[in-house]
Design a protein around this motif. Structure first.
Motif, PDB file in Angstrom:
ATOM      1  N   LYS A 381       0.825  -1.197   0.000  1.00 33.61           N
ATOM      2  CA  LYS A 381       0.000   0.000   0.000  1.00 33.61           C
ATOM      3  C   LYS A 381       0.867   1.258   0.000  1.00 33.61           C
ATOM      4  CE  LYS A 381      -3.295  -2.552   2.892  1.00 33.61           C
ATOM      5  NZ  LYS A 381      -3.987  -2.575   4.197  1.00 33.61           N
ATOM      6  N   SER A 382       1.953   1.221   0.759  1.00 33.00           N
ATOM      7  CA  SER A 382       2.826   2.387   0.861  1.00 33.00           C
ATOM      8  C   SER A 382       3.461   2.723  -0.489  1.00 33.00           C
ATOM      9  CB  SER A 382       3.910   2.136   1.908  1.00 33.00           C
ATOM     10  OG  SER A 382       4.824   3.207   1.974  1.00 33.00           O
ATOM     11  N   MET A 383       3.953   1.708  -1.183  1.00 36.49           N
ATOM     12  CA  MET A 383       4.646   1.970  -2.439  1.00 36.49           C
ATOM     13  C   MET A 383       3.665   2.362  -3.537  1.00 36.49           C
ATOM     14  SD  MET A 383       7.844  -0.179  -3.918  1.00 36.49           S
ATOM     15  CE  MET A 383       9.104   0.667  -4.888  1.00 36.49           C
ATOM     16  N   LEU A 384       2.431   1.885  -3.466  1.00 38.03           N
ATOM     17  CA  LEU A 384       1.425   2.326  -4.425  1.00 38.03           C
ATOM     18  C   LEU A 384       1.238   3.841  -4.366  1.00 38.03           C
ATOM     19  CD1 LEU A 384      -1.390  -0.380  -4.116  1.00 38.03           C
ATOM     20  CD2 LEU A 384      -0.105   0.187  -6.178  1.00 38.03           C
ATOM     21  N   ARG A 385       1.479   4.402  -3.210  1.00 37.43           N
ATOM     22  CA  ARG A 385       1.258   5.839  -3.010  1.00 37.43           C
ATOM     23  C   ARG A 385       2.561   6.633  -3.100  1.00 37.43           C
ATOM     24  NH1 ARG A 385      -1.959   5.851   2.537  1.00 37.43           N
ATOM     25  NH2 ARG A 385      -2.621   7.919   1.899  1.00 37.43           N
ATOM     26  N   GLY A 386       3.633   5.960  -3.493  1.00 35.51           N
ATOM     27  CA  GLY A 386       4.897   6.667  -3.631  1.00 35.51           C
ATOM     28  C   GLY A 386       5.522   7.041  -2.319  1.00 35.51           C
ATOM     29  N   ARG A 387       5.280   6.241  -1.279  1.00 36.02           N
ATOM     30  CA  ARG A 387       5.805   6.550   0.051  1.00 36.02           C
ATOM     31  C   ARG A 387       6.902   5.581   0.483  1.00 36.02           C
ATOM     32  NH1 ARG A 387       0.524   8.330   3.665  1.00 36.02           N
ATOM     33  NH2 ARG A 387       0.009  10.190   2.454  1.00 36.02           N
ATOM     34  N   GLY A 388       7.450   4.859  -0.464  1.00 35.72           N
ATOM     35  CA  GLY A 388       8.565   3.984  -0.143  1.00 35.72           C
ATOM     36  C   GLY A 388       8.171   2.530  -0.001  1.00 35.72           C
ATOM     37  N   VAL A 462      -2.800   7.408  -4.558  1.00 32.39           N
ATOM     38  CA  VAL A 462      -2.293   6.233  -5.271  1.00 32.39           C
ATOM     39  C   VAL A 462      -1.841   6.638  -6.672  1.00 32.39           C
ATOM     40  CG1 VAL A 462      -2.927   4.017  -6.291  1.00 32.39           C
ATOM     41  CG2 VAL A 462      -3.653   4.574  -3.974  1.00 32.39           C
ATOM     42  N   ARG A 463      -0.639   6.224  -7.039  1.00 37.97           N
ATOM     43  CA  ARG A 463      -0.074   6.569  -8.341  1.00 37.97           C
ATOM     44  C   ARG A 463      -0.608   5.641  -9.415  1.00 37.97           C
ATOM     45  NH1 ARG A 463       6.332   7.447  -7.634  1.00 37.97           N
ATOM     46  NH2 ARG A 463       6.115   6.919  -9.855  1.00 37.97           N
ATOM     47  N   ALA A 464      -1.116   6.227 -10.489  1.00 37.50           N
ATOM     48  CA  ALA A 464      -1.754   5.438 -11.546  1.00 37.50           C
ATOM     49  C   ALA A 464      -0.780   4.459 -12.189  1.00 37.50           C
ATOM     50  CB  ALA A 464      -2.347   6.366 -12.597  1.00 37.50           C
ATOM     51  N   ASP A 465       0.479   4.875 -12.391  1.00 34.08           N
ATOM     52  CA  ASP A 465       1.444   3.985 -13.034  1.00 34.08           C
ATOM     53  C   ASP A 465       1.743   2.767 -12.176  1.00 34.08           C
ATOM     54  OD1 ASP A 465       2.648   5.678 -11.159  1.00 34.08           O
ATOM     55  OD2 ASP A 465       4.607   5.597 -12.151  1.00 34.08           O
ATOM     56  N   ARG A 466       1.863   2.981 -10.878  1.00 34.48           N
ATOM     57  CA  ARG A 466       2.157   1.845  -9.997  1.00 34.48           C
ATOM     58  C   ARG A 466       0.938   0.956  -9.803  1.00 34.48           C
ATOM     59  NH1 ARG A 466       6.402   4.160  -5.397  1.00 34.48           N
ATOM     60  NH2 ARG A 466       8.080   4.601  -6.897  1.00 34.48           N
ATOM     61  N   LEU A 467      -0.243   1.547  -9.817  1.00 37.12           N
ATOM     62  CA  LEU A 467      -1.458   0.743  -9.722  1.00 37.12           C
ATOM     63  C   LEU A 467      -1.552  -0.197 -10.914  1.00 37.12           C
ATOM     64  CD1 LEU A 467      -4.108   0.226  -8.156  1.00 37.12           C
ATOM     65  CD2 LEU A 467      -5.181   1.923  -9.638  1.00 37.12           C
ATOM     66  N   ALA A 468      -1.221   0.291 -12.102  1.00 38.54           N
ATOM     67  CA  ALA A 468      -1.250  -0.554 -13.303  1.00 38.54           C
ATOM     68  C   ALA A 468      -0.214  -1.668 -13.201  1.00 38.54           C
ATOM     69  CB  ALA A 468      -1.004   0.300 -14.545  1.00 38.54           C
ATOM     70  N   GLU A 469       0.978  -1.347 -12.703  1.00 33.55           N
ATOM     71  CA  GLU A 469       2.020  -2.368 -12.553  1.00 33.55           C
ATOM     72  C   GLU A 469       1.632  -3.404 -11.507  1.00 33.55           C
ATOM     73  OE1 GLU A 469       5.975   0.378 -13.576  1.00 33.55           O
ATOM     74  OE2 GLU A 469       5.354   0.021 -11.502  1.00 33.55           O
ATOM     75  N   ALA A 470       0.990  -2.963 -10.462  1.00 34.99           N
ATOM     76  CA  ALA A 470       0.657  -3.855  -9.345  1.00 34.99           C
ATOM     77  C   ALA A 470      -0.355  -4.926  -9.733  1.00 34.99           C
ATOM     78  CB  ALA A 470       0.123  -3.039  -8.169  1.00 34.99           C
ATOM     79  N   MET A 471      -1.080  -4.723 -10.807  1.00 41.30           N
ATOM     80  CA  MET A 471      -2.064  -5.716 -11.226  1.00 41.30           C
ATOM     81  C   MET A 471      -1.406  -7.026 -11.626  1.00 41.30           C
ATOM     82  SD  MET A 471      -4.865  -4.252 -10.648  1.00 41.30           S
ATOM     83  CE  MET A 471      -5.938  -5.461 -11.409  1.00 41.30           C
ATOM     84  N   THR A 472      -0.122  -6.986 -11.948  1.00 41.35           N
ATOM     85  CA  THR A 472       0.619  -8.203 -12.294  1.00 41.35           C
ATOM     86  C   THR A 472       1.688  -8.438 -11.240  1.00 41.35           C
ATOM     87  OG1 THR A 472       0.286  -7.785 -14.655  1.00 41.35           O
ATOM     88  CG2 THR A 472       1.988  -9.370 -14.051  1.00 41.35           C
TER      89      THR A 472
END
Length: 728
Positions: A381-388, A462-472
């Motif tokens: 959850k933290s990295m999805l939001r760009g918090r490390g 939540v960062r859109a680019d990381r959300l897309a990556e997190a789906m896989t």
């Protein structure tokens, strides 16, 4: 002409039918217009010493000199926030509060981040009022869904602790329709219960507005709200004056010892009523005590079946089986081995009992079959939001937002004092349960993980680019809870992960040496080394095996035989295992791990099964000193990396330091190539840890200015650091 008349009549009938439908379903129209009926009003009380005494006679009690003095002295400094106020209800409440000369801020529920803000509301002793609607099938509206999910998991997650929202004062007004009996005001009741479970204190009893005119207490939901609003404003003024709420005399255990005083304001979730609520009002707005019963069950020791003495249970089962065989004579001898195996399998019980399933589901687990589970890690959850990311991102280059935390076995052979689940999982020394196939486990794990990631769509920050990556998913941490290596098909499961291009990080508790030797190559194999002597290991891990120490040593020897990356994981517990440096050095010589992770224990809250307290949690500086002292005793190793946020450091073998540069990171693409070649050759093609290394970035190194925090992200500092729930 006749045709035109028919068209006109059809149009009129359609128009009339639509009006009737809108009126009958006006509650849902309110919900849509109110954007999910989710709003947060912030009311902050400000006064200064320069107010004139003339204001006392202005007719505004909030401006009186007496109240001003109390506020300035800090005895009643308040802020109030109202959540989930529906459309015109929000406007009406805001205007009423403004009329008291109190500033109001209205924030959409979709823009509010509970993870960041709720603890801050508690530390500021805010007053929060929740006006929340129940929508289709008892669910919250779309904009409120994330907040409700977060609050539910926090209420059932031991890492937050029972007092996470202590200091937060609140009230709840629910909007529902009693026509839908099974789901009437479900969301309001749940929000009320979850807040109370986290030690927030009611300033008044929950009220349930009813859109069903025939059943509404005051004839309409609008009238219900107006009646509640009047009482809320009275209570707000009382808080502003610094008045304490008297005991209603309806405590479950009888009246309080001191008449007129509330011995414990939030001890009874149904009697947090104010002095302005008379008997008639209490009858009109009476709420059940079901949330208290549910909360006590969730926090009590009887809510989950813990199979602590599996040996006794199995001995009773075997005795019963022998008795049946004696009664049946020699019938059992005529059974073929295949039939006997099928019978034994059919007699096996499921690992997850109904009570355990309910408890783990409340804690945010997605359970799979009869013995597996998956859960979102805090760091995902933290990295999805760009918090490390977590320390594995710093040490090994894992993308935390693409990491799936799972286990194929919720059972374990230890009952560690720092277990995150407080020993609600089953325990055993061998596999005695029904078994699901690895293909099904992995398929459902990935599906559940994706569904949990999807819930972050539209969540604030939540960062859109990381959300897309997190789906896989790209990584799998087999370290959720339990002992994954106990699962009989663990090798097939690991191979399936690799076939999907997912790296494998497997953690074992060093009680199954044969399984370690038979384990197929994994990206990184961990062994938990929680103590360095037999006595301290028994106190900390509380193993079930009688020969636990020999198994422990044999497991470390088995680790030294592995060719791929191996890790010792040391968890430091002050007053338990921090003074055993020489013994730790001896164990390192025995297992020859590639890396040694040293982490301070994470306090998981109160538990009858563990006597750990915050006093057992070492400061980061203490962990650093321990690691420095340990590194001096193992000449082949050196401190490589640090992740201050997790209170964790990495000691690495010097073979991973080439020309002055550390190579602790992993080339995941290269690993997948190597493991495919290994499998195609039937195991003939082997590879070592040195074959898939990558250079460690400077920011991850010990002594760097970043202290292990990725500079591509932004560090979020909580105002109340004591409430930080680090861990992975």
């Amino acid at each position: 002409m006749a045709a035109d008349l028919d068209v006109s009549m059809d149009t009129w009938n359609f128009f009339y039918t639509s009006l009737v439908s809108l009126w009958l379903h006006r509650f849902y129209v309110y919900s849509v217009v109110a954007v999910g009926i989710s709003v947060w009003i912030i009311v902050q009380f400000f006064t200064t010493k320069t107010k004139k005494k003339g204001e006392k006679s202005s007719g505004n009690p909030a401006s009186s000199e007496g109240i001003e003095d109390k506020l300035v002295n800090g005895s009643a400094t308040l802020k109030a926030k109202e959540l989930y106020v529906a459309g015109r209800f929000a406007q009406g409440l805001a205007e009423a509060v403004i009329s008291l000369r109190l500033p109001v801020e209205v924030i959409s529920m979709g823009d509010y981040d509970p993870d960041d803000c709720l603890a801050e509301e508690a530390t500021s002793r805010n007053v929060c009022v929740f006006l929340v609607a129940t929508y289709t099938d008892g669910q919250p509206t779309e904009s409120a869904a994330w907040f409700c999910k977060w609050l539910e998991e926090a209420a059932h997650d031991f890492r937050f602790g029972k007092t996470y929202l202590k200091g937060l004062r609140y009230a709840v007004f629910g909007l529902g329709n009693s026509v839908y009996v099974d789901h009437y005001n479900t969301v309001g009741r749940n929000v009320d219960r979850w807040l109370w479970m986290l030690s927030a204190s009611r300033i008044m009893t929950r009220v349930e507005g009813d859109c069903n005119v025939a059943q509404s207490k005051h004839g309409s939901i609008e009238a219900d709200f107006e009646a509640w609003k009047a009482k809320f404003l009275s209570r707000l003024q009382a808080l502003c004056r610094g008045e304490k709420k008297p005991c209603s005399g309806k405590c479950k255990k009888g009246k309080c010892k001191s008449p007129g005083k509330q011995s414990k304001e939030s001890s009874d979730p149904e009697h947090g009523t104010s002095e302005y609520e008379n008997t008639e009002a209490e009858e009109l707005f009476e709420t059940s005590s079901e949330e208290e019963a549910d909360a006590e069950e969730a926090g009590g020791t009887n809510s989950v079946i813990d199979v602590e003495d599996l040996g006794n249970i199995m001995s009773h089962m075997k005795k019963a089986k022998r008795d049946r065989e004696l009664e049946d004579g020699d019938v059992g001898k005529n059974l073929t081995q295949e039939k006997a195996g099928r019978k034994e399998e059919s007699e096996r019980r499921e690992m997850i009992t109904p009570a355990l399933r309910e408890a783990l589901t409340k804690q945010g687990y997605k359970l799979i079959g009869s013995h597996s589970g998956v859960k979102l890690c805090r760091w995902t959850k933290s990295m999805l939001r760009g918090r490390g990311g977590c320390y594995k991102h710093t040490f090994y280059g894992i993308e935390s937002h693409r990491c799936m935390e799972a286990t194929p076995s919720l059972a374990c052979a230890n009952k560690c004092v720092f277990c995150w689940r407080h020993h609600t999982n089953p325990v055993g020394t061998e596999w005695r349960w029904k078994m699901d196939q690895p293909e099904i486990i992995l398929q459902e794990a990935l599906e559940n993980h994706r569904n949990m990631i999807k819930q972050f769509k539209g969540v604030l920050g939540v960062r859109a680019d990381r959300l897309a990556e997190a789906m896989t998913a790209k990584h799998c941490a087999l370290s959720l809870v339990g002992e994954p290596i106990m699962y009989p098909e663990i090798n097939r499961f690991v191979k399936l992960l690799h076939q999907h291009g997912i790296s494998s990080f497997l953690v074992t508790n060093a009680q199954f040496p044969d399984e370690i030797r038979n384990l197929e190559p994994v990206t990184q194999l961990y062994v938990s080394v929680d103590a360095s002597t037999k006595e301290s290991l028994k106190r900390i891990d509380r193993p079930l095996f009688r020969d636990f120490w020999q198994r422990f040593l044999d497991s470390l020897k088995a680790l030294s035989e592995k060719q791929q990356r191996t890790v010792y994981r040391l968890t430091l517990v002050k007053a338990w295992n921090v003074d055993e440096l020489k013994a730790y050095a001896d164990l390192i010589s025995l297992g020859k791990p590639d890396f040694i992770e040293v982490k301070g224990v994470t306090y998981c809250g109160e538990s009858s099964a563990s006597n750990l307290t915050m006093a057992n949690v070492p400061w980061h500086e203490e962990v650093v000193r321990f690691v420095q002292d340990l590194a001096e005793l193992v000449p082949d190793y050196e401190i490589a990396c640090e992740h201050q946020h997790s209170n964790c450091l990495l000691i690495a073998h010097k073979k991973f330091k080439v020309d002055g540069d550390w190579f602790t990171w992993i080339d995941y693409g290269r690993f997948q190539e190597l493991v495919r070649e290994h499998e195609r050759s039937g195991g003939a093609e082997t590879f070592t840890a040195a074959d898939y290394v990558a250079r460690t970035p400077d920011w991850a190194l010990f002594g760097s200015r970043e202290r292990g925090f990725d500079p591509l992200d932004v560090r979020y500092q909580r105002k109340n650091k004591a409430r930080d729930i680090s861990g992975c």
